[in-house]
Enzyme design. Structure first.
Site, mmCIF file in Angstrom:
data_model
loop_
_atom_site.group_PDB
_atom_site.id
_atom_site.type_symbol
_atom_site.label_atom_id
_atom_site.label_comp_id
_atom_site.label_asym_id
_atom_site.label_seq_id
_atom_site.Cartn_x
_atom_site.Cartn_y
_atom_site.Cartn_z
ATOM 1 N N HIS A 362 -2.560 12.380 53.679
ATOM 2 C CA HIS A 362 -1.472 12.652 52.735
ATOM 3 C C HIS A 362 -1.601 11.898 51.421
ATOM 4 O O HIS A 362 -0.710 12.002 50.570
ATOM 5 C CB HIS A 362 -0.124 12.268 53.361
ATOM 6 C CG HIS A 362 0.385 13.254 54.362
ATOM 7 N ND1 HIS A 362 1.048 14.406 54.015
ATOM 8 C CD2 HIS A 362 0.309 13.267 55.707
ATOM 9 C CE1 HIS A 362 1.379 15.081 55.106
ATOM 10 N NE2 HIS A 362 0.930 14.408 56.149
ATOM 11 N N ARG A 554 10.909 9.054 46.248
ATOM 12 C CA ARG A 554 10.556 7.647 46.395
ATOM 13 C C ARG A 554 10.167 7.071 45.028
ATOM 14 O O ARG A 554 9.489 7.727 44.244
ATOM 15 C CB ARG A 554 9.385 7.532 47.374
ATOM 16 C CG ARG A 554 8.864 6.152 47.645
ATOM 17 C CD ARG A 554 7.965 6.165 48.881
ATOM 18 N NE ARG A 554 6.959 7.224 48.800
ATOM 19 C CZ ARG A 554 5.699 7.024 48.398
ATOM 20 N NH1 ARG A 554 5.315 5.832 47.996
ATOM 21 N NH2 ARG A 554 4.839 8.018 48.393
ATOM 22 N N LYS A 559 4.563 8.239 40.559
ATOM 23 C CA LYS A 559 5.505 9.357 40.413
ATOM 24 C C LYS A 559 6.157 9.365 39.032
ATOM 25 O O LYS A 559 6.810 10.326 38.654
ATOM 26 C CB LYS A 559 6.550 9.301 41.530
ATOM 27 C CG LYS A 559 5.935 9.548 42.916
ATOM 28 C CD LYS A 559 6.971 9.507 44.013
ATOM 29 C CE LYS A 559 6.379 9.694 45.385
ATOM 30 N NZ LYS A 559 5.931 11.084 45.655
ATOM 31 N N THR A 661 6.800 18.115 48.350
ATOM 32 C CA THR A 661 7.583 19.200 48.945
ATOM 33 C C THR A 661 8.911 19.353 48.217
ATOM 34 O O THR A 661 9.527 20.419 48.277
ATOM 35 C CB THR A 661 7.841 18.959 50.447
ATOM 36 O OG1 THR A 661 8.403 17.661 50.643
ATOM 37 C CG2 THR A 661 6.551 19.094 51.239
ATOM 38 N N LYS A 665 11.317 22.763 47.263
ATOM 39 C CA LYS A 665 12.749 22.884 47.546
ATOM 40 C C LYS A 665 13.522 23.241 46.279
ATOM 41 O O LYS A 665 14.418 24.104 46.293
ATOM 42 C CB LYS A 665 13.270 21.566 48.139
ATOM 43 C CG LYS A 665 12.670 21.218 49.485
ATOM 44 C CD LYS A 665 12.904 19.756 49.856
ATOM 45 C CE LYS A 665 12.076 19.362 51.067
ATOM 46 N NZ LYS A 665 12.013 17.917 51.287
#
Length: 813
Positions: A362, A554, A559, A661, A665
């Site tokens: 991952h 997170r 990110k 993911t 969504k």
């Protein structure tokens, strides 16, 4: 503080449905409460237990059918299962929402109210755990016999509180009042050893005598598939000492020491991801991983021998999937059981092991590709260290015979990292011990072959494959966004509920003005609901007609929440400097937790809150820009936020996000994505079309080239007026007047190297945000893009992903 009693207005007993009577009977005989004295939590438990009785029948029927068919089972090992609340999920999948709602209403109880007080199971941190939960639901939906294995954390991931904008970690006591969904399985208890020594004799028999023993106890939770077609099992392990109290020590006055063994056992299941920045934290983390891996592998082998007899046929009847590197020690544990307890030779045991395991990677981040100091690993798991050495010898001998393998390749392939402190590489162990190694998005899989597993890929060229992640549309559309679900059903019929790919039919409505209006009404009602929640919980008023710009995940530097915050500061400056422009009213929504030892991530949370305080208190921009950091992000909060989002921030440094993911969504709920060419963003772009997504910034190759060829972020920052002004404002203490030096380290990181390419991508990101403004100003165009997003992301269903695993890796379809 006790929950105040409800004031129900129940229907007369003779007007109640049989279901309502069963709920009352459960309340009286299993909870011990009269309905007049019952509180909300009593009604919640009574409803769950009543529904659970029906689920048990389906659960047992599913198990019997698997036994009768001698079916191959899937075993999914994951350190995280972010399952969230289960009542609404079970009701939806069984099609019982309306019936149960009416039954409770006849008792004077509001189903929605009691759903809201169900604890949110704190068994995961983010995408990894939520993916595992989606996969378990899809396995049941597709009628595939499966077990999920993990840890029954007492506290799990911490509860996040913000004190003056600083993250404070508090215990998440989700089990404080028990868990009505689970069943303790006392018969499924296993001996877990640590430490000690290994002895052998002239016949080759090896005996490991652990110095410490802990008992793993199973707790089972039913996982209901869509339409109740199948119910599978999530088995979570709790720990206890074999001697929970040493009476001699207790009676001698050592009351604390007498309980030390139990406390040591309980520490294994107390929290998810203990702080591993120190030696004791690292040891606890490794102990946790071996504890749950050993219990799970012992359980799988025991079940196979019980039903099929010969352990040599394990791979024919069991497919074990390792969800990331956390359970990688399972490879050595299965080898230990096959050799030491079932008398297989090494080569035969290795063949069974390799055929049984699959490994999902991952991440490409080095710190997430776990490795353990060799002395720690050998001290805790001496027999497994022997087996790791033996596996390594087999692999390296094979590698030496392969063409083109030099010393550098041998060093990269080895299970033992010899560079500096010697460490056991768990990702390499998982790779060589599995017949399949998959990435979770097309780009991620390609990068695995080129970077972290390049030499292993050359040695085993057919092993790596791609399985792009997916999400369950039941929870992430039908449950969290019932208004949108109803709108889609009215437009294209209900068949998409059983086959998400059919949602593609919605695309024909993209330019239908009437449908667009109804879609806008649904979105606004979701935004009003979220605004009310924020007003009630945080005291901040939001305009539901503003653009809701959302980044929830997170908190991590890759990110790039920092990029978003800096652009927010730049936008704030522009609005104040040019009040004459027609600015798009915008609400910036952040949520997420930082690892307790991750200093910069926690500092980014504080910066977001400092910026929010300053901007939200400025009357000059009050109607144009708001910033909100919502505390304690979890599944239930995501279910509130995602249906209300207009813009989805997926802005990771290209090449660093495996898949994502959350991006799926948001798109399924009609949000447009602003993002880099990273992870599954690329595949989303390919499906929704370039005109319906806002892509910006460097791609993975360009990021790698900048790092390799020398990158001067100072020149970039000084060459961008908006960026330099925003960075200087943050650095000078404009947003932290109480501590002007607070963000010096963050800013120095940008000037000094900018590893995550925040400065490099800033201008492109700001330009993309202005494209967002322009599209928002043309509401028909925005709504058309929203419809096309919903219509074209049905492919990202976890049903599709699991079908690919089942066909290509597990051999169960």
């Amino acid at each position: 503080m006790t929950t105040p009693a409800l004031a129900p207005s129940p229907a007369p007993a003779n007007d109640r449905s049989p279901l309502a009577e069963r709920i009352v009977d459960t309340l009286i005989h299993r909870i011990g409460k009269d309905e007049r004295a019952a509180r909300k939590h009593d009604w919640l438990e009574a409803t769950i237990l009543t529904l659970r009785d029906e689920i048990i029948d389906k659960w047992m029927a599913s198990t019997r059918a698997a036994h009768a068919a001698q079916a191959k089972r899937v075993y999914y090992l994951s350190l995280e299962f972010l399952i969230g609340r289960l009542l609404r999920d079970a009701l939806s999948n069984l099609g019982r929402n309306n019936e149960v709602g009416r039954a409770l209403a006849s008792l004077g109880i509001d189903l929605v109210e009691i759903e809201e007080i169900e604890p949110d199971a704190a068994l995961g941190n983010g995408g990894l755990g939520r993916l595992a939960a989606c996969f378990m639901e899809s396995l049941a939906t597709l009628d595939l016999p499966a077990y999920g294995y993990g840890i029954r954390y007492v506290n799990g991931m911490f509860r996040q509180r913000l004190d003056d904008g600083w993250q404070v970690e508090l215990p998440e006591n989700w089990l404080s009042h028990g868990n009505p969904w689970e069943f303790e399985r006392r018969e499924s208890a296993y001996f877990i050893g640590f430490g000690g020594e290994v002895t052998g004799n002239d016949t080759g028999i090896v005996h490991w005598k652990p110095a410490e023993a802990i008992e793993a106890i199973a707790y089972d939770t039913p996982v209901v598939g869509w339409r109740g077609k199948r119910v599978n099992t999530l088995r979570l392990w709790s720990a206890r000492a074999f001697d929970p109290i040493h009476l001699d020590a207790f009676n001698a006055g050592d009351h604390i020491g007498a309980l030390a063994g139990q406390a040591r056992a309980e520490s294994l299941v107390r929290v998810l991801y203990p702080n591993d920045s120190n030696a004791s934290g690292q040891e606890l983390r490794l102990r946790q991983e071996y504890f749950f891996s050993s219990a799970s592998i012992q359980d799988i082998v025991r079940r196979h021998v019980q039903y099929f007899g010969d352990v040599r046929t394990l791979a024919d009847k069991a497919a074990i999937q390792l969800n990331d590197t956390h359970p990688a020690v399972s490879v050595a544990e299965l080898m230990r059981l096959l050799i030491d307890q079932h008398d297989l030779g090494f080569d035969e045991a290795w063949e069974v092991t390799r055929k049984t395991f699959g490994y999902t990677n991952h991440t490409l981040l080095p710190e997430a590709l776990e490795s353990w100091p060799l002395p720690l690993f050998e001290r805790l798991l001496p027999r497994h260290m022997q087996l790791v050495y033996a596996i390594n010898a087999k692999v390296l001998r094979q590698a030496r015979k392969a063409p083109g393998v030099d010393d550098a390749a041998i060093s990269a392939i080895s299970l033992i990292d010899e560079g500096g402190e010697r460490r056991v590489r768990m990702a390499n162990l998982a790779f060589v011990g599995s017949h399949s190694v998959n990435g979770v998005a097309a780009l991620h899989t390609d990068l695995m072959k080129q970077t972290v597993f390049a030499d292993l890929h050359r040695l085993y060229p057919d092993r790596i494959n791609n399985k792009t992640n997916g999400i369950t549309p039941r929870r992430w559309l039908m449950e969290c966004n019932p208004r949108l679900t109803a709108l889609i059903r009215d437009a294209i019929g209900p068949e998409f509920c059983d086959n998400t790919a059919l949602i593609k039919g919605l695309e024909s409505f993209a330019d239908d003005s009437s449908f667009q209006e109804r879609l806008a009404e649904v979105k606004r009602s979701n935004k009003v609901a979220l605004a009310k929640y924020i007003k009630d919980s945080m005291g901040l008023r939001l305009d539901p007609d503003a653009l809701f710009d959302v980044q929830i995940k997170r908190i991590h530097e890759y990110k790039r929440q920092l990029l978003n915050i800096i652009e927010t500061v730049a936008l704030y400056d522009q609005i104040r400097s040019h009040p004459e422009r027609d600015w798009t009213p915008r609400v910036k929504l952040f949520a997420g937790k930082a690892a307790s030892s991750y200093h910069n991530a926690k500092l980014i949370i504080k910066l977001a809150n400092d910026v929010a305080r300053r901007i939200n208190g400025d009357p000059l921009v009050g109607g144009l820009l708001k910033v909100v950091f919502i505390p304690n992000y979890n599944v239930s909060l995501a279910e509130r936020i995602i249906p209300a989002a207009d813009l989805s921030e997926q802005i990771s440094t290209a090449g660093m996000e495996a898949s994502g993911t959350g991006n799926m969504k948001f798109a399924l709920n009609g949000a447009l994505t602003i993002g880099t060419l990273d992870g599954a963003n690329i595949e989303i772009k390919d499906r929704v079309g370039d005109d319906n997504i806002f892509i910006f910034g460097l791609d993975a190759d360009e990021v790698a080239a900048k790092r390799a060829n020398g990158y001067a972020p100072r020149e970039v920052i000084e060459g961008s007026r908006e960026l330099s002004q925003a960075v200087n404002a943050i650095a000078s203490g404009v947003f932290s007047p109480d501590d002007p030096q607070r963000y010096k380290g963050l800013v120095d990181g940008l000037y000094g190297g900018d590893w995550f390419m925040v400065a490099a991508d800033f201008d492109a990101y700001a330009a993309a945000q202005r494209r967002v403004d322009a599209r928002w100003a043309d509401q028909p165009a925005w709504r058309a893009s929203a419809v096309r997003n919903v219509a074209n992301v049905g492919w990202f269903s976890s049903d599709r992903t699991i079908s690919e695993y089942a066909r290509d890796i597990w051999g169960v379809m």
